[in-house]
Write a protein that holds these residues in place. Structure first.
Motif, PDB file in Angstrom:
ATOM      1  N   ALA A  46      46.077  73.105  26.707  1.00 41.40           N
ATOM      2  CA  ALA A  46      45.896  73.474  25.313  1.00 41.40           C
ATOM      3  C   ALA A  46      44.889  72.532  24.673  1.00 41.40           C
ATOM      4  N   GLY A  47      44.191  73.007  23.682  1.00 40.14           N
ATOM      5  CA  GLY A  47      43.204  72.170  23.011  1.00 40.14           C
ATOM      6  C   GLY A  47      42.421  72.968  21.999  1.00 40.14           C
ATOM      7  N   SER A  48      41.500  72.283  21.320  1.00 43.20           N
ATOM      8  CA  SER A  48      40.698  72.958  20.300  1.00 43.20           C
ATOM      9  C   SER A  48      39.690  73.905  20.922  1.00 43.20           C
ATOM     10  N   GLY A  49      39.347  73.627  22.183  1.00 43.86           N
ATOM     11  CA  GLY A  49      38.372  74.489  22.844  1.00 43.86           C
ATOM     12  C   GLY A  49      36.939  74.213  22.452  1.00 43.86           C
ATOM     13  N   THR A  50      36.702  73.140  21.696  1.00 47.26           N
ATOM     14  CA  THR A  50      35.326  72.807  21.342  1.00 47.26           C
ATOM     15  C   THR A  50      34.607  72.341  22.597  1.00 47.26           C
ATOM     16  N   SER A  51      33.650  73.101  23.063  1.00 45.70           N
ATOM     17  CA  SER A  51      32.931  72.764  24.284  1.00 45.70           C
ATOM     18  C   SER A  51      31.522  73.320  24.198  1.00 45.70           C
ATOM     19  N   PHE A  52      30.630  72.743  24.973  1.00 51.81           N
ATOM     20  CA  PHE A  52      29.257  73.224  24.994  1.00 51.81           C
ATOM     21  C   PHE A  52      28.610  72.795  26.297  1.00 51.81           C
ATOM     22  N   VAL A  53      27.496  73.445  26.606  1.00 48.87           N
ATOM     23  CA  VAL A  53      26.744  73.169  27.828  1.00 48.87           C
ATOM     24  C   VAL A  53      25.362  72.659  27.448  1.00 48.87           C
ATOM     25  N   LEU A  54      24.910  71.604  28.115  1.00 46.68           N
ATOM     26  CA  LEU A  54      23.554  71.089  27.953  1.00 46.68           C
ATOM     27  C   LEU A  54      22.835  71.168  29.289  1.00 46.68           C
ATOM     28  N   ALA A  55      21.515  71.315  29.240  1.00 43.17           N
ATOM     29  CA  ALA A  55      20.668  71.241  30.430  1.00 43.17           C
ATOM     30  C   ALA A  55      19.843  69.968  30.349  1.00 43.17           C
ATOM     31  N   ALA A  56      19.625  69.313  31.497  1.00 42.87           N
ATOM     32  CA  ALA A  56      18.909  68.039  31.479  1.00 42.87           C
ATOM     33  C   ALA A  56      18.082  67.855  32.739  1.00 42.87           C
ATOM     34  N   ALA A  57      16.900  67.285  32.568  1.00 48.49           N
ATOM     35  CA  ALA A  57      16.041  66.911  33.703  1.00 48.49           C
ATOM     36  C   ALA A  57      14.936  66.004  33.193  1.00 48.49           C
ATOM     37  N   GLY A  58      14.330  65.269  34.089  1.00 49.73           N
ATOM     38  CA  GLY A  58      13.155  64.471  33.783  1.00 49.73           C
ATOM     39  C   GLY A  58      12.049  64.774  34.760  1.00 49.73           C
TER      40      GLY A  58
END
Length: 519
Positions: free
Chosen positions: A247-259
């Motif tokens: 259980a939880g707030s469900g606040t989540s997100f996806v980031l993309a990263a590279a150099g």
């Protein structure tokens, strides 16, 4: 079968019933479709062995098709279609050796939506395609299952891998489930594993582990895994397990990263990689993009940024949070500053912080530490100390170009020691770097580079498109070291994070455990 079937002369066999040696060739095999009505009706559901899941094409359009890759050439004697209500009045069954040039094995001109059992075929090929010509309803085309029966050619690999054992769930959060299993065996070699969520294959992993992300809190999911070899043979699915997210707030997100991203090339060159890594970012549909320096090569001017980086990664400019690398410094940062504008210096400096959800992100310019006067505290360090002191978020990530620890060509970088020690002392959770053109993930480490659960996870992701470097011996704390191109997918929740490294072929090449934030 009530529907009228026309068998082409080349497809007529002596018997209209399956031969004794016939086997089901299509179940669990890769599927391509012309369209889908929605993600709930994906093509894979037509070959998953379940009569409660189905493929459905887009509504109101002819023609439409579904193609099955059998994995190797076979003689096809029978095709069975179990229709849903949206049936085809007229359709064809076609076969192909290469997936491009098809020949017709059977036609149906008076379909009625009942179970169509097309026997008596003698077609040969690796690919079998249903082509709907005329819909029987105002909807699209939809069937519960398409089954192809026959015999594989005697030559080639026909042996499926063993079924994976020991399938189990590990760390579970409100939005992710970590899965592990024992490696399967094969007479030639296991190429990968299909992960099934609620009966549908959602991805393929080359390693015997995967973390499923983006899930709903307090929700039960059923998982299974099957092994696949290079010839397309698949094992039966493992014994399924059911896992309930927390259980939880469900606040989540996806980031993309590279150099280390854009060399001076475009998609017209087959060897140009940054268009391919940009496609990976597009497929992730991230909430934000992080770049870890050397965004454009070699001594980038504004024209270079516009001619190369902008044509690929520039698509994500509005959600990008960049930092410069040493190549941007060679031109005095002029091209970098002009191209990114306020994004590059949101507060007048090339170091800044920003926030998303319960995360505090710190973007640093490590070029300052390559040449700074060691007897005076750099302004960036003064700023960083205050920024960390002012932070109110529960999770902290930082990124800069020069990695403190690296098994790549450049190796460990003592110039960034001051940054690493400050972040470690303030319980940062994640540190991202570039500079070495490879991928390396470390276990959590302390200021001395020793394994320590209270330290941050460092990831070198200089794999965005610039030519790869040779690797040196891995550190004792190295969890994964790869000389390949790809993009980091960062899955963040209010209290945790998990990372995946996606190769240019779209496969998951590395998955981290799910880490709980320190604060």
């Amino acid at each position: 079968m009530i529907a009228a079937v026309v068998l082409l002369p080349s497809a007529i066999a002596a018997a209209a019933t399956p031969q004794a040696a016939d086997v089901l060739l299509s179940q669990g095999k890769p599927v391509a479709t012309s369209t889908v009505e929605s993600s709930s009706y994906a093509g894979a559901k037509a070959v998953d062995g379940s009569t409660t899941t189905r493929w459905a094409s887009a509504e109101g359009a002819d023609p439409q098709w579904l193609r099955i890759d059998l994995g190797q050439a076979a003689t096809i004697h029978r095709v069975l279609l179990n229709w849903e209500a949206a049936y085809a009045k007229k359709y064809r069954i076609e076969v192909s050796d290469d997936g491009t040039s098809f020949t017709t094995a059977a036609t149906v001109d008076t379909g009625d939506g009942k179970l169509d059992d097309l026997g008596g075929l003698n077609a040969h090929g690796r690919y079998v395609r249903f082509v709907g010509v005329t819909r029987g309803t105002g909807y699209g085309y939809s069937f519960w299952e398409m089954q192809v029966f026959g015999t594989t050619d005697s030559s080639g690999d026909t042996q499926a891998p063993t079924t994976p054992t020991g399938f189990a769930a590990g760390t579970t959060t409100a939005t992710s489930v970590a899965l592990t299993w024992n490696a399967a065996t094969d007479n030639v070699g296991v190429a990968g594993y299909d992960i099934l969520r609620n009966g549908t294959a959602v991805t393929t992993s080359t390693a015997p582990s995967y973390t499923d992300t983006g899930l709903a809190p307090d929700t039960a999911y059923t998982y299974a895994v099957r092994a696949r070899d290079a010839a397309g043979n698949t094992s039966p699915a493992s014994t399924p397990i059911t896992v309930k997210t927390k259980a939880g707030s469900g606040t989540s997100f996806v980031l993309a990263a590279a150099g280390d991203i854009a060399e001076q090339c475009t998609a017209s060159s087959s060897g140009c990689v940054h268009p391919k890594t940009a496609k990976l970012v597009e497929n992730m549909a991230p909430a934000g993009v992080i770049t870890m320096g050397d965004n454009q090569y070699d001594e980038p001017t504004l024209a270079d940024f516009k001619n190369y980086y902008d044509k690929t990664w520039g698509k994500f400019k509005s959600i990008t949070h960049p930092i410069p690398g040493n190549h941007e410094s060679y031109s005095g940062f002029t091209g970098y500053d002009q191209y990114f504008g306020a994004i590059a210096k949101p507060h007048g400096q090339r170091y800044y912080s920003w926030e998303m959800g319960n995360w505090h992100f710190i973007a640093l310019d490590s070029n300052d530490f390559v040449t700074h006067d060691e007897f005076a505290e750099p302004p960036q360090v003064t700023w960083l100390k205050q920024d960390l002191a002012d932070n109110t978020k529960g999770c902290v990530a930082a990124y800069y170009h020069h990695p403190r620890w690296s098994s790549g060509d450049h190796g460990d970088n003592t110039d960034s020691t001051e940054l690493w020690n400050l972040l470690t002392a303030n319980k940062a959770d994640l540190v991202l770097n570039g500079h070495d053109h490879d991928y390396e993930r470390f276990v959590p480490q302390n200021a001395d580079g020793k394994a320590d659960a209270s330290g941050p996870v460092e990831i070198v992701g200089g794999s965005g498109g610039a030519g790869l470097y040779d690797l040196k011996s891995a550190h004792p704390t190295t969890a994964k070291l790869l000389k390949t191109f790809g993009v980091l997918k960062l899955s963040m929740t209010d209290t945790s994070f998990q990372t995946q490294f996606i190769g240019v072929d779209g496969k998951v090449l590395d998955s981290s455990p799910t880490y709980t934030c320190h604060q």
